[in-house]
Design an enzyme around this catalytic site. Structure first.
Site, PDB file in Angstrom:
ATOM      1  CG  ASP A   1      54.231  25.077  84.429  1.00  9.77           C
ATOM      2  OD1 ASP A   1      54.165  26.228  83.998  1.00  9.77           O
ATOM      3  OD2 ASP A   1      54.302  24.010  83.716  1.00  9.77           O
TER       4      ASP A   1
ATOM      5  CG  HIS B   1      46.954  21.057  79.912  1.00  7.20           C
ATOM      6  ND1 HIS B   1      47.820  21.317  78.973  1.00  7.20           N
ATOM      7  CD2 HIS B   1      47.877  20.326  80.787  1.00  7.20           C
ATOM      8  CE1 HIS B   1      48.937  21.090  79.221  1.00  7.20           C
ATOM      9  NE2 HIS B   1      49.249  20.454  80.226  1.00  7.20           N
TER      10      HIS B   1
ATOM     11  CE  LYS C   1      54.218  25.839  80.980  1.00  8.31           C
ATOM     12  NZ  LYS C   1      53.995  24.441  80.796  1.00  8.31           N
TER      13      LYS C   1
ATOM     14  CB  CYS D   1      57.728  22.770  82.411  1.00 13.97           C
ATOM     15  SG  CYS D   1      56.377  22.042  81.524  1.00 13.97           S
TER      16      CYS D   1
ATOM     17  CG  HIS E   1      46.229  18.842  76.559  1.00 10.94           C
ATOM     18  ND1 HIS E   1      47.433  18.604  76.914  1.00 10.94           N
ATOM     19  CD2 HIS E   1      46.669  19.995  76.023  1.00 10.94           C
ATOM     20  CE1 HIS E   1      48.483  19.157  76.712  1.00 10.94           C
ATOM     21  NE2 HIS E   1      47.658  20.187  75.657  1.00 10.94           N
TER      22      HIS E   1
ATOM     23  CG  ASP F   1      50.998  22.550  81.960  1.00  8.25           C
ATOM     24  OD1 ASP F   1      51.322  22.995  80.794  1.00  8.25           O
ATOM     25  OD2 ASP F   1      51.040  21.383  82.213  1.00  8.25           O
TER      26      ASP F   1
ATOM     27  CG  HIS G   1      48.939  17.569  84.334  1.00  8.85           C
ATOM     28  ND1 HIS G   1      49.077  16.803  83.204  1.00  8.85           N
ATOM     29  CD2 HIS G   1      49.657  18.994  83.662  1.00  8.85           C
ATOM     30  CE1 HIS G   1      49.490  17.148  82.205  1.00  8.85           C
ATOM     31  NE2 HIS G   1      50.057  18.493  82.425  1.00  8.85           N
TER      32      HIS G   1
HETATM   33  C1  VGL Z   1      54.871  19.423  83.207  1.00  9.25           C
HETATM   34  C2  VGL Z   1      54.509  17.266  82.646  1.00  9.25           C
HETATM   35  C3  VGL Z   1      53.338  17.882  81.857  1.00  9.25           C
HETATM   36  C4  VGL Z   1      55.676  20.509  83.733  1.00  9.25           C
HETATM   37  C5  VGL Z   1      53.701  19.913  82.154  1.00  9.25           C
HETATM   38  O1  VGL Z   1      55.299  21.687  84.296  1.00  9.25           O
HETATM   39  O2  VGL Z   1      56.894  20.162  83.905  1.00  9.25           O
HETATM   40  N1  VGL Z   1      55.199  18.376  83.240  1.00  9.25           N
HETATM   41  N2  VGL Z   1      52.906  19.062  81.794  1.00  9.25           N
HETATM   42 ZN    ZN Z   2      50.967  19.564  81.158  1.00  7.54          ZN
END
Ligand code: VGL
Ligand code: ZN
Length: 223
Positions: A15, A61, A119, A168, A65, A59, A94
């Site tokens: 990420d 979305h 994902k 994550c 979401h 990530d 995000h």
């Molecule tokens: C994440 C918060 C929400 C991450 C992903 O990549 O750590 N944190 N979605």
């Molecule tokens: Zn996320």
């Protein structure tokens, strides 16, 4: 002595997207003992030949979401609700599919990546781990396919770095163990969203058999 076989080891770059890096909507915080900006040290590790394969995750979305506070009227970002019997932190919007904030960070060397796993695409389930979604409406955690990809390539260990340390990267390192992989966590190449989470994160990783290392140990470990 830490030892890994390069051809059987994957680097997971988790990420590394502009929404999480300094200036982003969900930016991570650097600890006192680490640089403010995650890009340069992760890029330096990606430019080595220490790994049999390098895989990045995004990530990714949809706008509707379940993890977005904006989709739960009356709930502020960073408040918590229950979703399918499990706690869900509500995040600011995000990593919306196709936006600049969701891109693989442009300062990383894309040519090094054999695969990119996306994902968090199911509007009904969050997905912290690179291996599986969080629990969805049917009580299951559907796989992303990453474990199968790594197994088929003969990989038996992963080295996890990226964002966020307490979310994550942690969930990914834990699921790697469940997938039968050796799981290393490059502590100084992870950055956290919750500045108070470090002690709990370290304890959880140790408890689950994840090996916490620093980036300077890797060139000697991968021989
Ligand atoms: C994440 C918060 C929400 C991450 C992903 O990549 O750590 N944190 N979605
Ligand atoms: Zn996320």
């Amino acid at each position: 002595m830490l030892h890994l076989v390069p051809e059987r080891t994957a680097l997971l770059v988790i990420d590394m997207q502009p929404d999480y890096t300094p200036g982003g909507v969900l930016r991570v915080a650097a600890a006192a003992d680490q640089g403010e900006h995650p890009l340069a040290p992760v890029r330096a590790l990606m430019e080595t030949d220490l790994f049999g394969v390098q895989v990045a995750t995004q990530d990714w979305h949809p706008p509707d979401h379940v993890s977005f506070a904006s989709n739960h009227p009356g709930h502020a970002p960073l408040s918590r609700i229950e979703v399918y019997g499990h706690e869900q932190i509500l995040w600011p919007d995000h990593c919306v599919q196709g936006t600049a904030g969701a891109a693989l960070h442009p300062d990383l060397p894309p040519a090094r990546l054999a695969a990119i796993v996306r994902k968090g695409m199911d509007p009904h389930a969050d997905s912290y781990s690179s291996f599986r979604s969080n629990v969805g409406p049917d009580g299951r955690r559907p796989p992303t396919g990453l474990a199968g990809y790594l197994h088929e390539r003969g990989i038996d260990g992963v080295v996890c770095c990226g964002l966020a340390r307490d979310v994550c990267v942690k969930w990914t390192a834990e699921d790697a163990i469940r997938a039968g992989l050796r799981s290393l966590f490059v502590w100084d190449l992870t950055w956290q969203v919750d500045p108070d989470a470090d002690d709990a994160t370290r304890a959880a990783l140790k408890h689950k058999g994840i090996e916490i290392v620093t980036a300077d140990m890797l060139p000697r470990a991968l021989l």
